[in-house]
Design a protein around this motif. Structure first.
Motif, PDB file in Angstrom:
ATOM      1  N   LEU A   1      66.244  83.548  68.033  1.00 16.21           N
ATOM      2  CA  LEU A   1      65.063  84.312  68.083  1.00 16.21           C
ATOM      3  C   LEU A   1      65.362  86.365  67.448  1.00 16.21           C
ATOM      4  CD1 LEU A   1      63.493  82.436  71.277  1.00 16.21           C
ATOM      5  CD2 LEU A   1      63.277  82.178  68.986  1.00 16.21           C
ATOM      6  N   HIS A   2      66.489  86.153  68.219  1.00 20.35           N
ATOM      7  CA  HIS A   2      67.071  88.296  68.883  1.00 20.35           C
ATOM      8  C   HIS A   2      66.537  87.848  66.627  1.00 20.35           C
ATOM      9  CE1 HIS A   2      67.336  90.484  71.292  1.00 20.35           C
ATOM     10  NE2 HIS A   2      67.820  89.578  72.135  1.00 20.35           N
ATOM     11  N   GLU A   3      67.696  87.503  66.118  1.00 18.89           N
ATOM     12  CA  GLU A   3      67.989  87.618  64.385  1.00 18.89           C
ATOM     13  C   GLU A   3      66.322  87.441  64.290  1.00 18.89           C
ATOM     14  OE1 GLU A   3      70.544  84.787  63.700  1.00 18.89           O
ATOM     15  OE2 GLU A   3      72.023  86.480  64.498  1.00 18.89           O
ATOM     16  N   LEU A   4      65.508  86.285  64.539  1.00 14.26           N
ATOM     17  CA  LEU A   4      64.351  86.429  63.480  1.00 14.26           C
ATOM     18  C   LEU A   4      63.125  87.003  63.640  1.00 14.26           C
ATOM     19  CD1 LEU A   4      62.806  84.603  61.969  1.00 14.26           C
ATOM     20  CD2 LEU A   4      61.841  82.800  64.371  1.00 14.26           C
ATOM     21  N   ALA A   5      63.393  87.766  64.850  1.00 13.99           N
ATOM     22  CA  ALA A   5      62.248  88.962  65.533  1.00 13.99           C
ATOM     23  C   ALA A   5      62.994  90.076  64.237  1.00 13.99           C
ATOM     24  CB  ALA A   5      62.479  89.283  66.817  1.00 13.99           C
ATOM     25  N   LEU A   6      63.972  90.656  63.891  1.00 15.33           N
ATOM     26  CA  LEU A   6      64.528  91.932  63.190  1.00 15.33           C
ATOM     27  C   LEU A   6      64.042  91.516  62.101  1.00 15.33           C
ATOM     28  CD1 LEU A   6      68.250  92.699  64.348  1.00 15.33           C
ATOM     29  CD2 LEU A   6      66.093  93.516  64.897  1.00 15.33           C
TER      30      LEU A   6
ATOM     31  N   GLY B   1      57.585  78.654  67.028  1.00 19.47           N
ATOM     32  CA  GLY B   1      56.484  79.859  67.273  1.00 19.47           C
ATOM     33  C   GLY B   1      56.369  79.810  68.896  1.00 19.47           C
ATOM     34  N   GLU B   2      56.576  78.629  69.504  1.00 22.91           N
ATOM     35  CA  GLU B   2      55.495  79.177  71.027  1.00 22.91           C
ATOM     36  C   GLU B   2      56.984  79.332  72.082  1.00 22.91           C
ATOM     37  OE1 GLU B   2      54.394  75.297  72.133  1.00 22.91           O
ATOM     38  OE2 GLU B   2      52.561  75.181  71.517  1.00 22.91           O
ATOM     39  N   ARG B   3      58.107  79.039  71.383  1.00 21.06           N
ATOM     40  CA  ARG B   3      59.220  79.943  71.635  1.00 21.06           C
ATOM     41  C   ARG B   3      59.100  81.238  71.609  1.00 21.06           C
ATOM     42  NH1 ARG B   3      61.971  75.836  70.289  1.00 21.06           N
ATOM     43  NH2 ARG B   3      63.436  76.307  68.913  1.00 21.06           N
ATOM     44  N   PHE B   4      59.409  81.138  70.302  1.00 15.71           N
ATOM     45  CA  PHE B   4      58.464  83.188  69.304  1.00 15.71           C
ATOM     46  C   PHE B   4      58.092  84.295  70.261  1.00 15.71           C
ATOM     47  CE2 PHE B   4      58.258  86.677  66.809  1.00 15.71           C
ATOM     48  CZ  PHE B   4      59.703  86.791  66.368  1.00 15.71           C
ATOM     49  N   LEU B   5      56.831  83.468  70.107  1.00 14.89           N
ATOM     50  CA  LEU B   5      56.355  83.976  71.510  1.00 14.89           C
ATOM     51  C   LEU B   5      56.456  84.617  72.589  1.00 14.89           C
ATOM     52  CD1 LEU B   5      52.563  82.703  69.248  1.00 14.89           C
ATOM     53  CD2 LEU B   5      53.458  84.565  68.887  1.00 14.89           C
ATOM     54  N   ALA B   6      57.089  83.692  73.106  1.00 19.58           N
ATOM     55  CA  ALA B   6      57.141  83.473  74.969  1.00 19.58           C
ATOM     56  C   ALA B   6      59.051  84.906  74.424  1.00 19.58           C
ATOM     57  CB  ALA B   6      57.622  81.608  75.224  1.00 19.58           C
ATOM     58  N   PHE B   7      59.581  84.591  73.840  1.00 19.78           N
ATOM     59  CA  PHE B   7      60.729  85.730  73.839  1.00 19.78           C
ATOM     60  C   PHE B   7      59.788  86.865  73.421  1.00 19.78           C
ATOM     61  CE2 PHE B   7      62.758  87.605  70.904  1.00 19.78           C
ATOM     62  CZ  PHE B   7      64.113  87.556  71.089  1.00 19.78           C
ATOM     63  N   ALA B   8      59.091  87.082  72.823  1.00 22.49           N
ATOM     64  CA  ALA B   8      58.139  88.368  72.619  1.00 22.49           C
ATOM     65  C   ALA B   8      58.081  89.024  73.622  1.00 22.49           C
ATOM     66  CB  ALA B   8      57.323  87.960  71.027  1.00 22.49           C
ATOM     67  N   ASP B   9      56.992  88.271  74.866  1.00 23.21           N
ATOM     68  CA  ASP B   9      56.658  88.664  75.582  1.00 23.21           C
ATOM     69  C   ASP B   9      57.563  89.403  76.586  1.00 23.21           C
ATOM     70  OD1 ASP B   9      53.368  87.654  74.713  1.00 23.21           O
ATOM     71  OD2 ASP B   9      54.116  85.687  75.730  1.00 23.21           O
TER      72      ASP B   9
END
Length: 329
Positions: free
Chosen positions: A216-221, A307-315
């Motif tokens: 998720l870190h890599e995807l965010a970058l 996508g749900e996990r990514f949004l939770a990660f972003a929060d």
């Protein structure tokens, strides 16, 4: 334990009474149990099955072969003695044979009668004798030879084979406590295996969560490096077209996307921009999926589990950032 072996003695009967008696005495003197079926009624169809059960219950098979072939089993046209021997060989049980010498057989005939030699099926006897001599066997002249062979062979077999044998009832250990202990240990082992499986499950879950976190870190970058130009948010097409990175667009407009972005004709400009420009790129990364809405003509983008996990990660990132900012002030 004082284990006694059962020795099945096979032979023709009337011509070898003395030799059988010698074998029985030697077996008893050695502390073991003689067994045999010399008194059965020849021709009884069930007799061979009875003989097989006796052999099955015995530990050692012994054959005394004289000058007679013996009574014939009607189904196979073989003698009962040969059938007993073949069955013992088939079972691969410890066996041995003592075969009368020609000298001893001649003396028997001279002392008694020609009834001690085979006159009806000499060829069958010769074939049987050749079969016997191909396995463990020895010759005898008299009863002393038989006793000596029994003594030596049983002693040798005890050193070479593991026998079930027979034991007195008062020598058998009480197995109930042992069975209880085995049951207790089995239950304990099953409990430990369940605990281990649970620990592995937790460990695998932690490892997967850590791996997901890295991904998720890599995807965010990656999303933060993808920029889209659009005037849709500043309300003026004459102004310089601003750029927005995909990470910001996904997180800021997550409420729209989680609810579902459609391509309906009546959609707002923002919805159209999100549908055609943002969600199409998010779909490439598995964050949203496009599907047809049942009963209508339009399609819709919705958030995937990733996508749900990514949004939770972003929060969480947003929360951690705000917490650090508060702590610094």
């Amino acid at each position: 334990m004082d284990k006694k072996l059962q020795v099945f003695i096979s032979s023709t009967y009337s011509d070898l009474k003395e030799e059988r008696q010698a074998a029985v005495q030697a077996i008893l003197k050695a502390g073991h149990i003689p067994a045999g079926m010399e008194l059965f009624t020849a021709g009884d169809k069930s007799q061979m099955e009875t003989i097989k059960r006796w052999i099955d219950e015995s530990d050692i098979y012994m054959l005394i072969l004289g000058g007679r072939y013996g009574s014939i089993e009607p189904t196979t046209s073989l003698s009962y003695t040969e059938l007993e021997y073949d069955y013992a060989v088939e079972k691969e049980m410890p066996l041995f044979a003592v075969v009368i010498t020609e000298k001893a057989l001649d003396e028997k005939v001279k002392a008694h009668s020609i009834d001690y030699i085979e006159r009806q099926q000499p060829a069958a006897l010769a074939g049987f004798k050749a079969k016997v001599l191909a396995n463990i066997s020895s010759f005898f002249d008299d009863a002393k030879d038989i006793k000596l062979t029994v003594h030596e062979t049983i002693g040798d077999f005890i050193g070479r084979y593991k026998f079930s044998g027979w034991v007195k009832g008062d020598q058998i250990l009480d197995s109930a406590p042992l069975l209880d202990e085995i049951k207790r240990l089995t239950t304990q082992r099953n409990d430990l295996e369940q605990q281990l499986a649970q620990l592995k499950k937790v460990s695998n879950g932690v490892a997967k969560a850590e791996a997901d976190q890295v991904n998720l870190h890599e995807l965010a970058l990656l999303l933060s490096k993808i920029e889209i130009e659009t005037p849709v948010f500043n309300g003026s097409e004459d102004a310089q077209t601003p750029k927005y990175d995909l990470y910001r667009l996904f997180t800021v407009y997550s409420n729209y996307i989680v609810t579902g972005i459609t391509n309906k004709a009546a959609s707002s400009d923002i919805e159209k921009f999100l549908y055609y420009n943002v969600c199409t790129k998010l779909q490439v990364h598995g964050l949203v999926k496009n599907e047809k809405v049942a009963g209508v003509q339009w399609r819709m983008f919705s958030v995937t589990p990733l996508g749900e996990r990514f949004l939770a990660f972003a929060d969480r990132l947003k929360f951690e950032a705000s917490t650090n900012l508060i702590s610094q002030t």
